[in-house]
Design a protein around this motif. Sequence first.
Motif, PDB file in Angstrom:
ATOM      1  N   GLN A  42       0.757  -1.235   0.434  1.00  0.00           N
ATOM      2  CA  GLN A  42       0.047  -0.057   0.224  1.00  0.00           C
ATOM      3  C   GLN A  42       0.535   1.314   0.098  1.00  0.00           C
ATOM      4  N   PRO A  43       2.070   1.280   0.793  1.00  0.00           N
ATOM      5  CA  PRO A  43       2.677   2.373   1.110  1.00  0.00           C
ATOM      6  C   PRO A  43       3.536   3.197  -0.187  1.00  0.00           C
ATOM      7  N   VAL A  44       4.223   1.646  -1.077  1.00  0.00           N
ATOM      8  CA  VAL A  44       4.613   1.405  -1.836  1.00  0.00           C
ATOM      9  C   VAL A  44       3.653   2.118  -3.647  1.00  0.00           C
ATOM     10  N   MET A  45       2.073   1.483  -3.370  1.00  0.00           N
ATOM     11  CA  MET A  45       1.512   2.137  -4.319  1.00  0.00           C
ATOM     12  C   MET A  45       1.047   3.791  -4.421  1.00  0.00           C
ATOM     13  N   GLN A  46       1.116   3.904  -3.275  1.00  0.00           N
ATOM     14  CA  GLN A  46       0.932   5.229  -2.657  1.00  0.00           C
ATOM     15  C   GLN A  46       2.206   6.668  -3.662  1.00  0.00           C
ATOM     16  N   LEU A  47       2.937   5.953  -2.977  1.00  0.00           N
ATOM     17  CA  LEU A  47       3.987   7.187  -3.641  1.00  0.00           C
ATOM     18  C   LEU A  47       4.833   6.959  -5.305  1.00  0.00           C
TER      19      LEU A  47
END
Length: 217
Positions: free
Chosen positions: A6-11
């Motif tokens: 999730q954080p990787v997709m957001q970044l």
Amino acid sequence: MALVYQPVMQLSGILVSLLGWVLSCLTTYLPQWKNLNLELNELEIWTMGLWQACVVQEEGGMQCKDFDSFLALPPELRISRILMFFSNGSGLLGLLLSGFGLDCLKIGERQQEQKKRLLLFGGMLFWISGITAIVPVSWVAHSTVQEFWDENIPDIVPRWDFGEALFVGWLAGFCLILGGSLLNCTICSTEVHPNSVHYAVAEQQDQCQRLENETRP
């Protein structure tokens, strides 16, 4: 799994959207929306953008002249100015809103619902920015094709062709839409809050400690 991706997709969504916004701003000011090669003088290439017309000479470099009047422009260039400004503004607002909604940002950790709304609004603004960037470059490309194949224009008259700015604009719109889609996909995924993660890690450590105590003689 959601905690990792999730954080990787957001970044990734923010970075792709940022790239699209920069390309959209670059497209707005590039003078290469249309190119014109003169058969009588192959050393000169005429270009036209939203703000000025330029002539590129092999020996003298580039010389540009700003358009004197907004109303004197063709309709597609007038509307393109407005749409590109709107694209740049909505893209900048989307970056600000979605930036505050990132999970990796410590601000507002306990207000997850508000952060989700910020990501949602940011993703929607990126979609709007991408569409309003694709529409003007596609309109100019369509009018260029119509003029190029217009049978009423004599063959000896030079024809305008696609400029590099059109391809940059298409890429900008694609990046903005892709970035907004990545952000909105993270909202639909299952969220794992930091408190539950710490609790799970602590519980696993307790289990390991109990196993060590049981295995001791």
